[in-house]
Design a protein around this motif. Structure first.
Motif, short mmCIF file in Angstrom:
data_model
loop_
_atom_site.label_atom_id
_atom_site.label_comp_id
_atom_site.label_asym_id
_atom_site.label_seq_id
_atom_site.Cartn_x
_atom_site.Cartn_y
_atom_site.Cartn_z
N ASP A 58 0.82 -1.21 0.00
CA ASP A 58 0.00 0.00 0.00
C ASP A 58 0.86 1.27 0.00
O ASP A 58 0.45 2.29 0.54
CB ASP A 58 -0.96 0.02 1.20
CG ASP A 58 -2.21 0.85 0.92
OD1 ASP A 58 -2.56 1.01 -0.26
OD2 ASP A 58 -2.83 1.34 1.89
N CYS A 59 2.03 1.16 -0.60
CA CYS A 59 2.93 2.32 -0.70
C CYS A 59 3.07 2.80 -2.14
O CYS A 59 3.94 3.63 -2.44
CB CYS A 59 4.31 1.97 -0.13
SG CYS A 59 4.30 1.68 1.64
N GLY A 60 2.30 2.26 -3.05
CA GLY A 60 2.38 2.68 -4.44
C GLY A 60 1.89 4.11 -4.60
O GLY A 60 0.75 4.42 -4.24
N ARG A 61 2.74 4.96 -5.11
CA ARG A 61 2.37 6.35 -5.39
C ARG A 61 2.55 6.62 -6.88
O ARG A 61 2.87 7.73 -7.30
CB ARG A 61 3.25 7.31 -4.57
CG ARG A 61 3.15 7.10 -3.06
CD ARG A 61 1.75 7.37 -2.52
NE ARG A 61 1.70 7.24 -1.08
CZ ARG A 61 1.33 6.13 -0.44
NH1 ARG A 61 1.00 5.03 -1.14
NH2 ARG A 61 1.29 6.09 0.87
N ASP A 118 8.82 5.77 -8.55
CA ASP A 118 9.51 4.85 -7.64
C ASP A 118 10.05 5.59 -6.41
O ASP A 118 9.98 5.08 -5.29
CB ASP A 118 10.66 4.15 -8.38
CG ASP A 118 10.17 3.30 -9.52
OD1 ASP A 118 9.54 2.27 -9.27
OD2 ASP A 118 10.41 3.70 -10.68
N VAL A 119 10.58 6.78 -6.63
CA VAL A 119 11.11 7.57 -5.52
C VAL A 119 10.00 7.90 -4.53
O VAL A 119 10.14 7.71 -3.31
CB VAL A 119 11.78 8.86 -6.02
CG1 VAL A 119 12.20 9.74 -4.85
CG2 VAL A 119 12.98 8.54 -6.89
N LYS A 120 8.84 8.36 -5.04
CA LYS A 120 7.72 8.69 -4.17
C LYS A 120 7.21 7.46 -3.43
O LYS A 120 6.89 7.51 -2.25
CB LYS A 120 6.59 9.32 -5.00
CG LYS A 120 6.93 10.68 -5.57
CD LYS A 120 5.79 11.20 -6.43
CE LYS A 120 6.13 12.56 -7.05
NZ LYS A 120 5.03 13.05 -7.93
N ALA A 166 7.32 6.48 0.65
CA ALA A 166 6.17 6.04 1.45
C ALA A 166 6.50 4.78 2.24
O ALA A 166 6.07 4.61 3.39
CB ALA A 166 4.97 5.80 0.53
N TRP A 167 7.30 3.87 1.64
CA TRP A 167 7.70 2.64 2.33
C TRP A 167 8.63 2.98 3.50
O TRP A 167 8.49 2.45 4.61
CB TRP A 167 8.38 1.70 1.34
CG TRP A 167 9.07 0.52 1.96
CD1 TRP A 167 10.40 0.21 1.89
CD2 TRP A 167 8.47 -0.53 2.73
NE1 TRP A 167 10.66 -0.96 2.56
CE2 TRP A 167 9.49 -1.43 3.10
CE3 TRP A 167 7.16 -0.79 3.15
CZ2 TRP A 167 9.25 -2.57 3.86
CZ3 TRP A 167 6.92 -1.92 3.91
CH2 TRP A 167 7.95 -2.81 4.25
N GLN A 168 9.60 3.88 3.26
CA GLN A 168 10.50 4.28 4.34
C GLN A 168 9.74 4.92 5.49
O GLN A 168 10.02 4.66 6.67
CB GLN A 168 11.57 5.23 3.78
CG GLN A 168 12.57 4.57 2.84
CD GLN A 168 13.42 5.56 2.08
OE1 GLN A 168 12.95 6.64 1.71
NE2 GLN A 168 14.67 5.20 1.84
N ASP A 197 14.28 9.49 1.89
CA ASP A 197 14.59 10.22 0.66
C ASP A 197 14.20 9.49 -0.61
O ASP A 197 14.45 9.96 -1.72
CB ASP A 197 16.08 10.55 0.61
CG ASP A 197 16.98 9.30 0.67
OD1 ASP A 197 16.45 8.18 0.72
OD2 ASP A 197 18.22 9.46 0.67
N GLY A 198 13.61 8.29 -0.47
CA GLY A 198 13.18 7.54 -1.64
C GLY A 198 14.25 6.71 -2.29
O GLY A 198 14.00 6.05 -3.30
N VAL A 199 15.47 6.69 -1.72
CA VAL A 199 16.56 5.87 -2.25
C VAL A 199 16.70 4.64 -1.36
O VAL A 199 16.91 4.76 -0.15
CB VAL A 199 17.89 6.65 -2.27
CG1 VAL A 199 19.01 5.76 -2.80
CG2 VAL A 199 17.75 7.89 -3.14
N PRO A 200 16.55 3.43 -1.90
CA PRO A 200 16.64 2.23 -1.08
C PRO A 200 17.97 2.10 -0.35
O PRO A 200 19.04 2.42 -0.89
CB PRO A 200 16.46 1.10 -2.09
CG PRO A 200 15.68 1.71 -3.20
CD PRO A 200 16.18 3.12 -3.29
N GLY A 201 17.90 1.65 0.88
CA GLY A 201 19.06 1.29 1.67
C GLY A 201 18.92 -0.16 2.10
O GLY A 201 17.84 -0.76 1.96
N PRO A 202 19.97 -0.75 2.63
CA PRO A 202 19.93 -2.18 2.95
C PRO A 202 18.85 -2.56 3.97
O PRO A 202 18.22 -3.61 3.86
CB PRO A 202 21.34 -2.48 3.47
CG PRO A 202 21.94 -1.15 3.78
CD PRO A 202 21.29 -0.16 2.88
N PHE A 203 18.62 -1.71 4.98
CA PHE A 203 17.63 -2.03 6.01
C PHE A 203 16.22 -2.08 5.42
O PHE A 203 15.49 -3.06 5.57
CB PHE A 203 17.71 -0.99 7.14
CG PHE A 203 16.73 -1.24 8.26
CD1 PHE A 203 17.06 -2.03 9.36
CD2 PHE A 203 15.45 -0.67 8.23
CE1 PHE A 203 16.15 -2.26 10.38
CE2 PHE A 203 14.54 -0.89 9.24
CZ PHE A 203 14.88 -1.69 10.32
#
Length: 289
Positions: free
Chosen positions: A237-240, A254-256, A260-262, A273-279
């Motif tokens: 439910d994080c699709g923007r 994808d960034v937006k 939302a997921w972060q 910031d919309g950039v995936p990190g390992p966690f």
């Protein structure tokens, strides 16, 4: 006992549960959403998954199936548990109990209409799509003892072939919406094959994509990993996203969505910031492609 809620689906319980009739054999009903009417000469873009999810949890809750399936991304949303009837077929009072006549009567709406356009490509039949997630969906439905048979034949065209009421009650398996008594629809027109081997149960420890590194996520990057991530963000439910096109290309949507997921994980400010990190990536559990 199998799970009433498909593990890979976003749980969107709309309530209003009602029991099925367990004295009858288990069934599944195949639909397409058929949102728009198009032709080969006049295709239209596929509607976003979020639009249909919002419809079935809002004004369309009286027509909701068990499962909404996006065959392009492998995203799922579930509105009723398998043990309840759903409402995606007409069911007349005192009639053949179309929504209930089985241990389960699991209804699946595939996000699709003939001549829909996705990422610039036009798809005429459901079986022409990538059918992402079909193996997982099939395995879950099979866990409820729905046999791999089409009592009225596997659908191959948009045509009506109504099942006799006594056969509907007596024979389990898969039925097209075009087969269901008391209805007049002709969908889905086609449906993916079950495969030559019985489906395996869902893996207890699924395999996930390892974190590819922050530098992987640059504008314009095209990859099946991004498509799989897209599906998981929508499922959470994080699709923007504002479009269903280019779902395998990293971009502003994808960034937006990843922001939302972060934020869902509790990050804020510069950490979201919309950039995936390992966690955050590990907790998103992107399926291995």
């Amino acid at each position: 006992m199998p799970s009433p809620w498909m593990p890979q689906a976003l749980k969107m319980d709309i309530g209003d549960h009602a029991p099925c009739d367990p004295e009858f054999p288990a069934k599944a009903i195949a639909h397409i959403t058929g949102d728009l009417t198009t032709t080969a000469d006049d295709p239209l873009d596929l509607l976003p998954f979020a639009n249909l999810k919002g419809f079935f949890t809002g004004s369309g809750r009286g027509k909701a199936p068990h499962i909404l399936w996006d065959p392009f991304t492998g995203a799922f949303a579930q509105f009723f548990p398998a043990t309840s009837r759903s409402k995606a077929v007409a069911d007349k009072d005192g009639g053949t109990r179309t929504n209930r006549a089985g241990k389960v009567v699991i209804q699946v709406e595939s996000l699709f209409f003939p001549h829909c356009r996705v990422n610039g490509k036009v798809f005429t039949r459901l079986v022409d799509t990538p059918c992402r997630g079909w193996d997982e969906l099939h395995a879950w439905i099979s866990s409820w003892d729905v046999p791999d048979v089409w009592p009225m034949g596997r659908p191959t065209s948009l045509s009506r072939n109504t099942c006799p009421a006594d056969k509907w009650r007596a024979q389990g398996g898969w039925y097209a919406h075009a087969h269901v008594p008391e209805n007049d629809h002709v969908d889905p027109g086609s449906w993916p094959e079950f495969g030559s081997q019985p489906p395996e149960p869902p893996l207890i420890e699924p395999r996930f994509e390892p974190f590819p590194g922050a530098s992987f996520f640059e504008t314009g990057r095209k990859s099946p990993v991004i498509a799989a991530m897209h599906g998981r963000l929508v499922a959470e439910d994080c699709g923007r996203y504002t479009s269903s096109t280019a779902f395998d290309v990293w971009g502003a949507g994808d960034v937006k969505s990843y922001t939302a997921w972060q934020e869902k994980l509790g990050f804020d400010g510069a950490a979201a910031d919309g950039v995936p990190g390992p966690f955050s990536w590990d907790r998103l559990a992107v399926p291995n492609v």
